[in-house]
Design a protein around this motif. Sequence first.
Motif, mmCIF file in Angstrom:
data_model
loop_
_atom_site.group_PDB
_atom_site.id
_atom_site.type_symbol
_atom_site.label_atom_id
_atom_site.label_comp_id
_atom_site.label_asym_id
_atom_site.label_seq_id
_atom_site.Cartn_x
_atom_site.Cartn_y
_atom_site.Cartn_z
ATOM 1 N N ILE A 57 0.855 -1.184 0.000
ATOM 2 C CA ILE A 57 0.000 0.000 0.000
ATOM 3 C C ILE A 57 0.893 1.235 0.000
ATOM 4 C CG2 ILE A 57 -1.582 1.379 1.401
ATOM 5 C CD1 ILE A 57 -3.039 -0.748 -0.028
ATOM 6 N N TRP A 58 0.589 2.213 -0.889
ATOM 7 C CA TRP A 58 1.388 3.421 -1.016
ATOM 8 C C TRP A 58 1.485 4.119 0.337
ATOM 9 C CZ3 TRP A 58 1.193 8.705 -0.515
ATOM 10 C CH2 TRP A 58 2.156 9.418 -1.229
ATOM 11 N N PRO A 59 2.674 4.615 0.789
ATOM 12 C CA PRO A 59 3.885 4.843 -0.003
ATOM 13 C C PRO A 59 4.857 3.663 -0.084
ATOM 14 C CG PRO A 59 4.151 5.830 2.145
ATOM 15 C CD PRO A 59 2.767 5.236 2.118
ATOM 16 N N GLN A 60 4.497 2.489 0.432
ATOM 17 C CA GLN A 60 5.343 1.316 0.229
ATOM 18 C C GLN A 60 5.312 0.944 -1.252
ATOM 19 O OE1 GLN A 60 7.120 0.071 2.683
ATOM 20 N NE2 GLN A 60 6.212 1.424 4.222
ATOM 21 N N THR A 61 6.454 0.601 -1.821
ATOM 22 C CA THR A 61 6.515 0.318 -3.252
ATOM 23 C C THR A 61 7.366 -0.918 -3.515
ATOM 24 O OG1 THR A 61 8.453 1.738 -3.581
ATOM 25 C CG2 THR A 61 6.282 2.750 -3.888
ATOM 26 N N LEU A 62 7.080 -1.531 -4.641
ATOM 27 C CA LEU A 62 7.926 -2.582 -5.184
ATOM 28 C C LEU A 62 8.665 -1.983 -6.366
ATOM 29 C CD1 LEU A 62 8.836 -5.564 -5.547
ATOM 30 C CD2 LEU A 62 6.844 -5.860 -7.032
ATOM 31 N N GLU A 63 9.995 -1.900 -6.277
ATOM 32 C CA GLU A 63 10.784 -1.277 -7.337
ATOM 33 C C GLU A 63 11.467 -2.344 -8.177
ATOM 34 O OE1 GLU A 63 13.328 1.902 -6.285
ATOM 35 O OE2 GLU A 63 11.676 3.169 -5.576
ATOM 36 N N ILE A 64 11.313 -2.216 -9.482
ATOM 37 C CA ILE A 64 11.866 -3.180 -10.425
ATOM 38 C C ILE A 64 12.876 -2.450 -11.295
ATOM 39 C CG2 ILE A 64 11.331 -4.822 -12.253
ATOM 40 C CD1 ILE A 64 8.400 -4.692 -11.137
ATOM 41 N N PRO A 65 14.170 -2.733 -11.160
ATOM 42 C CA PRO A 65 15.167 -2.055 -11.997
ATOM 43 C C PRO A 65 15.064 -2.498 -13.446
ATOM 44 C CG PRO A 65 16.208 -3.749 -10.652
ATOM 45 C CD PRO A 65 14.778 -3.685 -10.213
ATOM 46 N N ILE A 66 15.152 -1.538 -14.354
ATOM 47 C CA ILE A 66 15.111 -1.817 -15.793
ATOM 48 C C ILE A 66 16.480 -1.584 -16.411
ATOM 49 C CG2 ILE A 66 13.985 -1.232 -17.968
ATOM 50 C CD1 ILE A 66 12.148 -2.559 -15.908
ATOM 51 N N LEU A 67 17.114 -0.483 -16.055
ATOM 52 C CA LEU A 67 18.437 -0.155 -16.569
ATOM 53 C C LEU A 67 19.446 -0.192 -15.432
ATOM 54 C CD1 LEU A 67 17.584 2.871 -18.915
ATOM 55 C CD2 LEU A 67 17.979 0.499 -19.583
ATOM 56 N N ASP A 68 20.672 -0.480 -15.758
ATOM 57 C CA ASP A 68 21.753 -0.463 -14.779
ATOM 58 C C ASP A 68 21.939 0.957 -14.253
ATOM 59 O OD1 ASP A 68 23.981 -0.727 -13.247
ATOM 60 O OD2 ASP A 68 25.296 -1.454 -14.852
ATOM 61 N N PRO A 69 21.827 1.162 -12.938
ATOM 62 C CA PRO A 69 21.964 2.536 -12.415
ATOM 63 C C PRO A 69 23.276 3.196 -12.802
ATOM 64 C CG PRO A 69 21.159 1.030 -10.710
ATOM 65 C CD PRO A 69 21.552 0.183 -11.883
ATOM 66 N N ALA A 70 24.324 2.407 -12.978
ATOM 67 C CA ALA A 70 25.620 3.003 -13.320
ATOM 68 C C ALA A 70 25.608 3.644 -14.698
ATOM 69 C CB ALA A 70 26.717 1.945 -13.253
ATOM 70 N N THR A 71 24.727 3.153 -15.584
ATOM 71 C CA THR A 71 24.697 3.688 -16.943
ATOM 72 C C THR A 71 23.864 4.942 -17.070
ATOM 73 O OG1 THR A 71 22.788 2.313 -17.569
ATOM 74 C CG2 THR A 71 24.988 1.364 -17.859
ATOM 75 N N VAL A 72 22.981 5.193 -16.106
ATOM 76 C CA VAL A 72 22.081 6.346 -16.225
ATOM 77 C C VAL A 72 22.255 7.352 -15.095
ATOM 78 C CG1 VAL A 72 20.373 4.996 -17.466
ATOM 79 C CG2 VAL A 72 20.237 5.125 -14.989
ATOM 80 N N ALA A 73 23.054 7.016 -14.086
ATOM 81 C CA ALA A 73 23.175 7.900 -12.934
ATOM 82 C C ALA A 73 23.914 9.183 -13.299
ATOM 83 C CB ALA A 73 23.919 7.196 -11.793
ATOM 84 N N VAL A 74 23.385 10.282 -12.817
ATOM 85 C CA VAL A 74 24.044 11.579 -12.951
ATOM 86 C C VAL A 74 24.556 11.964 -11.566
ATOM 87 C CG1 VAL A 74 23.749 14.000 -13.538
ATOM 88 C CG2 VAL A 74 22.532 12.248 -14.838
ATOM 89 N N LYS A 75 25.865 12.126 -11.454
ATOM 90 C CA LYS A 75 26.450 12.404 -10.156
ATOM 91 C C LYS A 75 26.076 13.804 -9.689
ATOM 92 C CE LYS A 75 30.307 9.192 -10.591
ATOM 93 N NZ LYS A 75 31.772 9.002 -10.597
ATOM 94 N N LYS A 76 25.638 13.869 -8.448
ATOM 95 C CA LYS A 76 25.246 15.131 -7.848
ATOM 96 C C LYS A 76 26.279 15.551 -6.808
ATOM 97 C CE LYS A 76 21.257 15.505 -9.956
ATOM 98 N NZ LYS A 76 20.969 16.627 -10.867
ATOM 99 N N PRO A 77 26.347 16.843 -6.504
ATOM 100 C CA PRO A 77 27.293 17.294 -5.482
ATOM 101 C C PRO A 77 27.026 16.628 -4.137
ATOM 102 C CG PRO A 77 26.464 19.154 -6.761
ATOM 103 C CD PRO A 77 25.653 17.963 -7.159
#
Length: 546
Positions: free
Chosen positions: A239-259
């Motif tokens: 039940i929201w805000p609990q979620t089931l997260e399913i990765p589609i892309l490798d986070p390393a390939t799409v991550a934008v580094k933030k300060p």
Amino acid sequence: MGFFSTLLGIIGFGIGTCFGLLVGFFLFIYSKPKPVKEPITRSLYELDNDALLDILPDIPFWVKCPDYERVDWLNKFVADMWPYLDKAICAQIKCITEPMFAEYVGKFQIEAIEYDNLSLGTIPPEIHGLKVSETNEKQLVMEPAVRWAGNPNIVLALKLFSFRITVQLVDLQIFMAPRITLKPLVPTFPCFATVAVSLLEKPDVDFGMNILGGDIMAIPGLYQFVQKTIKRQVASLYIWPQTLEIPILDPATVAVKKPVGILHVNVVRAQKLLKKDLLGKSDPYVKLNLTGESLPSKKTTIKKRNLNPEWNEKFKLIVKDPGSQVLQLQVFDWDKVGNHDWLGMQFVPLKHLTPYETKEFKLDLLKHTYSQDPRDMKQRGKIVVELTYAPFREDSIKLDGTQDGYGRKESGFNRGYSETEVYSGAGLLSVLVQGAEDVEGERHNNPYAMVFFRGETKRTKMIKGTRDPLWSEEFHFMLEEPPLNEKIHIEVMSKRTGFGFRSKEHLGNVDINLTDVVHNGRINQKYHLIGSKNGLIHVAMKWTTE
């Protein structure tokens, strides 16, 4: 009973997840639903209120809720794909449940638990309406109304006390309203990195259970108990805000580094530098920057005719990856004419620094990095620097609150910090200029944005021939104190690409008060542009503190 409540939860969520992936994929492909035949309409004036309320739950969401769209084209696709989706979902169910069943083997005299048959049947689920919500975040939020009255064939066999007992689920019906979020949107196909699935309300689940050929759901009181147990277990997980997260892309390939912090650099002095001028002196200065950054290098002042200069000049550099970034120091001899002479260089990996601890480095200047040439080994002098790495507060990085899909969040500045601590101290103001809408010039539409704050000016790239530019450019301002009661000024301009008079044109401007940014940690809004009829600009700002 725990077996089947878990199994039903997985089945329902497996169906919702597959719909999330399918809907996400086809929303990028289909811009309009396929034409469908108009439904046959009949007058309801003869029905009384009770009769209308009885049929209301059976009316599709797209009929009774104007926010929901009719998606017959998607239902047609699901029906054609159902034989393959059935096998894929069942395979996933087995992968999840079989390790869970294995935990019970050997307990309670259970010798084995296995599937005799596992199929979701021939009747596919139907989407009775789809709602797509617009947000200011880089995500897509969908809420399909899913109904499934299927004919599954799910038979589970338990070997207990050397007896084989079969349990069969029959007449399974699931009604649920999942929230499916595709996030973040990225420029890599399929254009989203994660699918997050949650339930807006407890699902309605109805089924029969045959054990040894008899329907045990006919036992008085058992049906209601099972219903409550399943809803309670599913609700606690999804039940929201609990979620089931399913990765589609490798986070390393799409991550934008933030300060993640600020490097404080004090360039103290240099000693015994090389003589580059004719009179046996040099005019040294130091350039410093962090690797992996495209920002201009910082520079010290020039010390004229000095081989042992004293600077004691302080700088701040934005750190995005302290584990891999390196501080690069380059010393030059300033010349009035021609290129400046090279005096030497050195590097300091940030991983050698302890957060909040000032460390002094006395470094021998090198001609080149890792050079093994004996001619490069001669003494070129030393440079002395003091470095302090100050990471941002963990709560500041995480924005101190639970953020929903619509850019709202709870303020968290009352968690362990006093009012004085929160509203004082150095920090980083990040300004992300996302884009603009309906900005129109009289002579040309080649918009770009300019950000003015405390005497600094930042500028986005120019996008030619559009009234709805998307820049997605972020700018940083390092400040000694929070910008309370201050405003940041943003202008949208257009520039003629060819030669001509009045090459620049003002398309609108806005002044944004930064008090809310300091109080809340982050804002993400669209602002009306002053001087523009319908123009909007989308700006996200964040205040992070050391």
